[in-house]
Scaffold this active site. Structure first.
Site, PDB file in Angstrom:
ATOM      1  N   ASN A 114       0.960  -1.225   0.220  1.00  0.00           N
ATOM      2  CA  ASN A 114      -0.083   0.075   0.018  1.00  0.00           C
ATOM      3  C   ASN A 114       0.755   1.307   0.146  1.00  0.00           C
ATOM      4  OD1 ASN A 114      -0.522   1.842   2.445  1.00  0.00           O
ATOM      5  ND2 ASN A 114       0.211  -0.042   3.211  1.00  0.00           N
ATOM      6  N   MET A 116      -1.022   4.397   0.538  1.00  0.00           N
ATOM      7  CA  MET A 116      -2.209   5.222   0.607  1.00  0.00           C
ATOM      8  C   MET A 116      -1.695   6.438   0.994  1.00  0.00           C
ATOM      9  SD  MET A 116      -4.549   2.750   0.332  1.00  0.00           S
ATOM     10  CE  MET A 116      -6.084   3.424   0.846  1.00  0.00           C
ATOM     11  N   PHE A 118      -1.771   8.187   4.238  1.00  0.00           N
ATOM     12  CA  PHE A 118      -2.577   8.851   5.414  1.00  0.00           C
ATOM     13  C   PHE A 118      -3.934   9.550   4.731  1.00  0.00           C
ATOM     14  CE2 PHE A 118       1.285   9.539   8.219  1.00  0.00           C
ATOM     15  CZ  PHE A 118       1.455   7.935   8.444  1.00  0.00           C
ATOM     16  N   ASN A 145      -4.415   6.674  16.353  1.00  0.00           N
ATOM     17  CA  ASN A 145      -2.963   6.832  15.639  1.00  0.00           C
ATOM     18  C   ASN A 145      -2.763   8.117  14.881  1.00  0.00           C
ATOM     19  OD1 ASN A 145      -0.877   6.527  13.739  1.00  0.00           O
ATOM     20  ND2 ASN A 145      -0.606   4.325  14.599  1.00  0.00           N
ATOM     21  N   SER A 181       5.624   5.146   8.956  1.00  0.00           N
ATOM     22  CA  SER A 181       5.133   4.681   7.515  1.00  0.00           C
ATOM     23  C   SER A 181       5.977   5.230   6.387  1.00  0.00           C
ATOM     24  CB  SER A 181       3.683   5.699   7.163  1.00  0.00           C
ATOM     25  OG  SER A 181       3.224   5.504   5.772  1.00  0.00           O
ATOM     26  N   ASN A 183       5.313   6.064   3.327  1.00  0.00           N
ATOM     27  CA  ASN A 183       4.265   6.765   2.384  1.00  0.00           C
ATOM     28  C   ASN A 183       4.330   8.130   2.737  1.00  0.00           C
ATOM     29  OD1 ASN A 183       3.942   4.070   0.976  1.00  0.00           O
ATOM     30  ND2 ASN A 183       2.283   3.718   2.407  1.00  0.00           N
ATOM     31  N   THR A 184       4.695   8.647   3.407  1.00  0.00           N
ATOM     32  CA  THR A 184       4.759  10.049   3.810  1.00  0.00           C
ATOM     33  C   THR A 184       6.448  10.596   3.530  1.00  0.00           C
ATOM     34  OG1 THR A 184       2.881  10.299   5.015  1.00  0.00           O
ATOM     35  CG2 THR A 184       4.199  11.979   5.273  1.00  0.00           C
ATOM     36  N   LYS A 215       4.984   3.958  17.295  1.00  0.00           N
ATOM     37  CA  LYS A 215       5.199   2.981  16.249  1.00  0.00           C
ATOM     38  C   LYS A 215       6.272   2.945  15.482  1.00  0.00           C
ATOM     39  CE  LYS A 215       2.015   0.403  13.094  1.00  0.00           C
ATOM     40  NZ  LYS A 215       0.638   0.227  12.664  1.00  0.00           N
TER      41      LYS A 215
END
Length: 345
Positions: A114, A116, A118, A145, A181, A183-184, A215
């Site tokens: 993924n 995505m 956020f 979160n 993550s 993805n950022t 996390k």
């Protein structure tokens, strides 16, 4: 029947669309008048309760962040047998996420990729929705979160997190700072201690009495994991969640062309199992026994959950297994744990 439905129908749908279809049904459970009946069918039959973070969890197994990004299906997920639901990741600024397609199945690996980004409606909108969730009797434990808004520069990340913490910490049973993550842009750089320490210190003050966890990524070296674990203890945080998705594509069974077509993003599911378990063991060796460690990554069966608990996890979460196991997944886990963890005569 779910494997048949998955292979004949769901695999023909775009993964994100399939998720939204299932999510719509789960969200509707409380309004259909059958949620109580469903919960009696899915909840543990024996006492699997866990006491941690000043809370009681009916089951050690919960839903990881990413499944319910805006807190719209918390009650329905609880009725399906999950002991806690971690919503998000929620950002201070509403954002649509990355362009579609952004969710891909790697079926031979029982995994997904993924990117995505956020996608969520923002902390202010979530606050209204989650205030209602808090008022529902019999709800699961609610984790929230929070992450950095994409429009916010990395150097301004702390202020951005503080906006979300101020709005959402009063509604959370526990709050999670997501710095992992892939993805950022720039987010994982916040795991460096010189950036992570002031961020966590500031959010801890803003969170007040709400338990605070961080996390982390599976792609950190063991030494970095240990340093973060030691920082968590030194700052007086309440726990660690390990791990987020991985950027690694090593050892996949899916053909290379399919993996390449999926492109960049975080990989979750079975290929993450070994590394997530290893990170759990590194953390548990570095922190006190009473620190809450939530293990996530590659968990699909009751045996996997029991393995994490035996390795020192306080709680366990899953997400990708929902796609491959279906809506009775939590029930399968709970029944398996009833059997595995039952006292021996």
């Amino acid at each position: 029947m779910y494997p048949l439905i998955f292979s004949l129908f769901l695999t023909r749908l775009d993964p994100e669309r399939a998720h939204h279809l299932a999510f719509t049904v789960i969200r509707a459970l409380p309004t259909l008048g059958v949620g109580g009946v469903v919960h009696r069918f899915t909840r543990p039959r024996t006492d699997l309760g866990v006491e941690t973070l000043g809370l009681r969890f009916e089951s050690p197994f919960g839903v990881a962040a990413g499944f319910d990004k805006d807190g719209e299906a918390v009650i329905g997920l609880g009725q399906l047998g999950f002991g806690h639901v971690e919503v998000g990741t929620i950002t201070a600024v509403p954002q649509p996420g990355n362009p579609k397609p952004r969710l891909f199945r790697l079926i031979p690996d029982r995994a997904i990729v993924n990117r995505m980004g956020f996608n969520n409606s923002g902390a202010r909108a979530a606050r209204v929705r989650l205030a209602h969730v808090r008022s529902v009797a019999g709800r699961p434990v609610l984790g929230i979160n929070i992450g950095k808004s994409r429009v916010t520069a990395v150097e301004d990340a702390t202020a951005d997190y503080l906006v979300s913490a101020a709005l959402l910490a009063p509604l959370a049973d526990y709050l999670v700072v997501n710095v992992s993550s892939p993805n950022t842009p720039g987010l994982r750089g916040l795991q460096e201690l010189d950036q992570l320490a002031p961020l966590l210190r500031a959010v801890k003050v803003e969170a007040g009495a709400t338990p605070l966890l961080v996390k982390i990524a599976p792609d950190l070296e063991d030494e970095a994991v240990t340093r973060i674990a030691e920082l968590v203890v030194a700052l007086g945080l309440d726990g660690i969640i390990a791990t987020n998705t991985t950027i690694s594509r090593a050892g996949l069974a899916t053909d290379a062309a399919t993996v390449e077509a999926a492109g960049a993003g975080g990989l979750s599911g079975a290929p993450l199992r070994a590394r997530s378990l290893a990170v759990l063991r590194v953390i548990r060796a570095a922190v006190p026994r009473d620190l809450c460690v939530i293990s996530v990554g590659g968990v699909e069966t009751a045996e996997h959950v029991a393995e994490r608990l035996a390795a020192g996890a306080t709680l366990v979460q899953g997400y990708t297994g929902f796609l491959y196991r279906g809506p009775l997944w939590a029930r399968q886990i709970n029944r398996g744990l009833d059997r595995i963890l039952a006292p021996r005569p």
